[in-house]
Motif scaffolding. Structure first.
Motif, PDB file in Angstrom:
ATOM      1  N   UNK A  56       0.858  -1.189   0.000  1.00 32.59           N
ATOM      2  CA  UNK A  56       0.000   0.000   0.000  1.00 32.59           C
ATOM      3  C   UNK A  56       0.892   1.236   0.000  1.00 32.59           C
ATOM      4  N   UNK A  57       0.427   2.359  -0.548  1.00 38.72           N
ATOM      5  CA  UNK A  57       1.290   3.546  -0.718  1.00 38.72           C
ATOM      6  C   UNK A  57       1.434   4.391   0.544  1.00 38.72           C
ATOM      7  N   UNK A  58       1.880   3.756   1.630  1.00 42.07           N
ATOM      8  CA  UNK A  58       2.101   4.470   2.886  1.00 42.07           C
ATOM      9  C   UNK A  58       3.455   4.072   3.466  1.00 42.07           C
ATOM     10  N   UNK A  59       3.971   4.930   4.340  1.00 35.91           N
ATOM     11  CA  UNK A  59       5.218   4.660   5.050  1.00 35.91           C
ATOM     12  C   UNK A  59       4.948   4.747   6.543  1.00 35.91           C
ATOM     13  N   UNK A  60       5.412   3.754   7.269  1.00 31.21           N
ATOM     14  CA  UNK A  60       5.262   3.723   8.727  1.00 31.21           C
ATOM     15  C   UNK A  60       6.612   4.011   9.367  1.00 31.21           C
ATOM     16  N   UNK A  61       6.654   4.992  10.258  1.00 34.67           N
ATOM     17  CA  UNK A  61       7.872   5.322  11.004  1.00 34.67           C
ATOM     18  C   UNK A  61       7.727   4.826  12.432  1.00 34.67           C
ATOM     19  N   UNK A  62       8.733   4.116  12.906  1.00 39.09           N
ATOM     20  CA  UNK A  62       8.733   3.658  14.292  1.00 39.09           C
ATOM     21  C   UNK A  62      10.127   3.846  14.883  1.00 39.09           C
ATOM     22  N   UNK A  63      10.195   3.842  16.209  1.00 35.47           N
ATOM     23  CA  UNK A  63      11.477   4.054  16.883  1.00 35.47           C
ATOM     24  C   UNK A  63      12.454   2.949  16.510  1.00 35.47           C
ATOM     25  N   UNK A  64      13.678   3.351  16.160  1.00 38.00           N
ATOM     26  CA  UNK A  64      14.710   2.389  15.799  1.00 38.00           C
ATOM     27  C   UNK A  64      15.760   2.269  16.889  1.00 38.00           C
TER      28      UNK A  64
END
Length: 378
Positions: A56-64
């Motif tokens: 799907x055309x989305x980006x998920x940002x999470x703590x790295x």
């Protein structure tokens, strides 16, 4: 009529073809209904599984993860210095990262986005906000590597400048903006020599001279294939309100000793400030942190200016999860900081490497850190 050897309760298709239409029943038998339900269910599951796996055309940002610039990455020190006395430091100066799920390298699925929607520690963005249309996975990796290499060079320059250690910096024209007040006068490949008679030893010299002139024409001398060329350029204001020549500059540094940064699988420019702090600490006697745990993020220029980055809310979460009590945030990111600070984390607003070093030194020396600039005060 043909006979059937099919198991009881099933219908041989040959019987249906040869049977008398007037006597054939249109209702499936109980066993047949069961088989239809099973097949339909399996088909639905298969289609559903396929749909869930579709990108799907989305980006998920999470703590790295975080990386201590004063520590090790595997069996190698993150920062090592050769050719000059250094002072291995204690404590933590953590650079912070985000994990990106989505885009050309690791496409996101509906499940990824739905889970992120339920998790307040993650952020969701339309893919085109992060990656320009048409960007390939290879381009993403290459751009990240180039940005990381540039940030490391700038970090060394900023740290040495902060410590008054001389080095050479050559500024070459990599291109012109569109439109540009330098069009037809300055060319790609030109080496900047001087501006208004002052040697161009850093980007700061150019910025200071243009600011002092407040839009007045500037006399620029460049080296073009070994020949000195003098041009007069009338600067224009950029969207940030600064006077500019409209040229894109690339830096070429010559340092008096070697500073090597070893960090794998991390790309982008946002670690620049923390690299610079780590280098500064390694080149200075004592421990800047006093053994305390500090984290932060921000780009860095060779002149020590700290710039904004993306994903700061997730980076603050990651910093706190890994034990940091102080976080250094670029002033440009203050709007994204307010309302997202994890409990137990003091966030200090910084605009320069000197600001960041002063805040860490204050914490490390045991002084009160109350009154340090935050995103809600000056």
């Amino acid at each position: 009529m043909l006979t059937s050897s099919s198991p009881e309760g099933s219908v041989d298709p040959r019987q249906m073809l040869d049977a008398d239409p007037s006597s054939a029943s249109t209702e499936p038998s109980g066993g047949n209904r069961y088989m239809l339900m099973v097949v339909s269910g399996l088909l639905a599951l298969g289609l559903g599984g396929a749909a869930v796996a579709l990108p799907v055309p989305y980006v998920v940002e999470s703590a790295g993860p975080t990386f201590n610039t004063l520590g090790q990455d595997g069996d190698k020190p993150v920062i090592s210095i050769t050719g000059r006395e250094s002072f291995p430091a204690k404590g933590n100066l953590d650079l912070t990262t985000v994990v990106m799920t989505g885009g050309p390298k690791t496409p996101a699925t509906i499940v990824d986005v739905f889970r992120a929607w339920l998790d307040s520690s993650k952020a969701i963005y339309p893919e085109e906000m992060i990656y320009p249309k048409g960007t390939t996975a290879e381009q993403t990796v290459q751009q990240g590597e180039i940005a990381m290499e540039t940030s490391q060079e700038n970090a060394v320059a900023a740290a040495l400048r902060e410590l008054d250690i001389p080095f050479e910096q050559r500024l070459t024209v990599a291109g012109l903006s569109d439109p540009s007040p330098s069009a037809g006068k300055i060319q790609e490949g030109d080496l900047l020599v001087s501006i208004n008679g002052k040697p161009v030893t850093s980007m700061g010299v150019i910025q200071a001279e243009l600011a002092a002139g407040a839009g007045a024409p500037a006399v620029v001398v460049v080296d073009r294939d070994g020949t000195a060329v003098t041009e007069t350029v009338t600067p224009t204001k950029n969207p940030a309100g600064r006077y500019v020549l409209g040229v894109l500059l690339a830096s070429d540094f010559t340092f008096p000793f070697e500073v090597k940064i070893s960090l794998e699988n991390v790309g982008g420019p946002s670690a620049g400030m923390m690299f610079a702090l780590g280098i500064l600490d390694n080149l200075s006697p004592g421990d800047l942190t006093g053994g305390k745990h500090v984290a932060g993020t921000g780009t860095i220029t060779a002149d020590g200016a700290v710039g904004g980055i993306g994903g700061i809310a997730q980076k603050m979460i990651g910093a706190r999860q890994h034990g940091a009590t102080m976080f250094l945030a670029p002033a440009a990111n203050c709007a994204d900081v307010v309302g997202h600070v994890p409990e137990g984390l003091q966030v200090v607003k910084v605009e320069t490497l000197a600001d960041a070093a002063a805040a860490v030194e204050r914490l490390g020396s045991g002084q009160s850190t109350e009154g340090l600039p935050t995103c809600t005060n000056n």
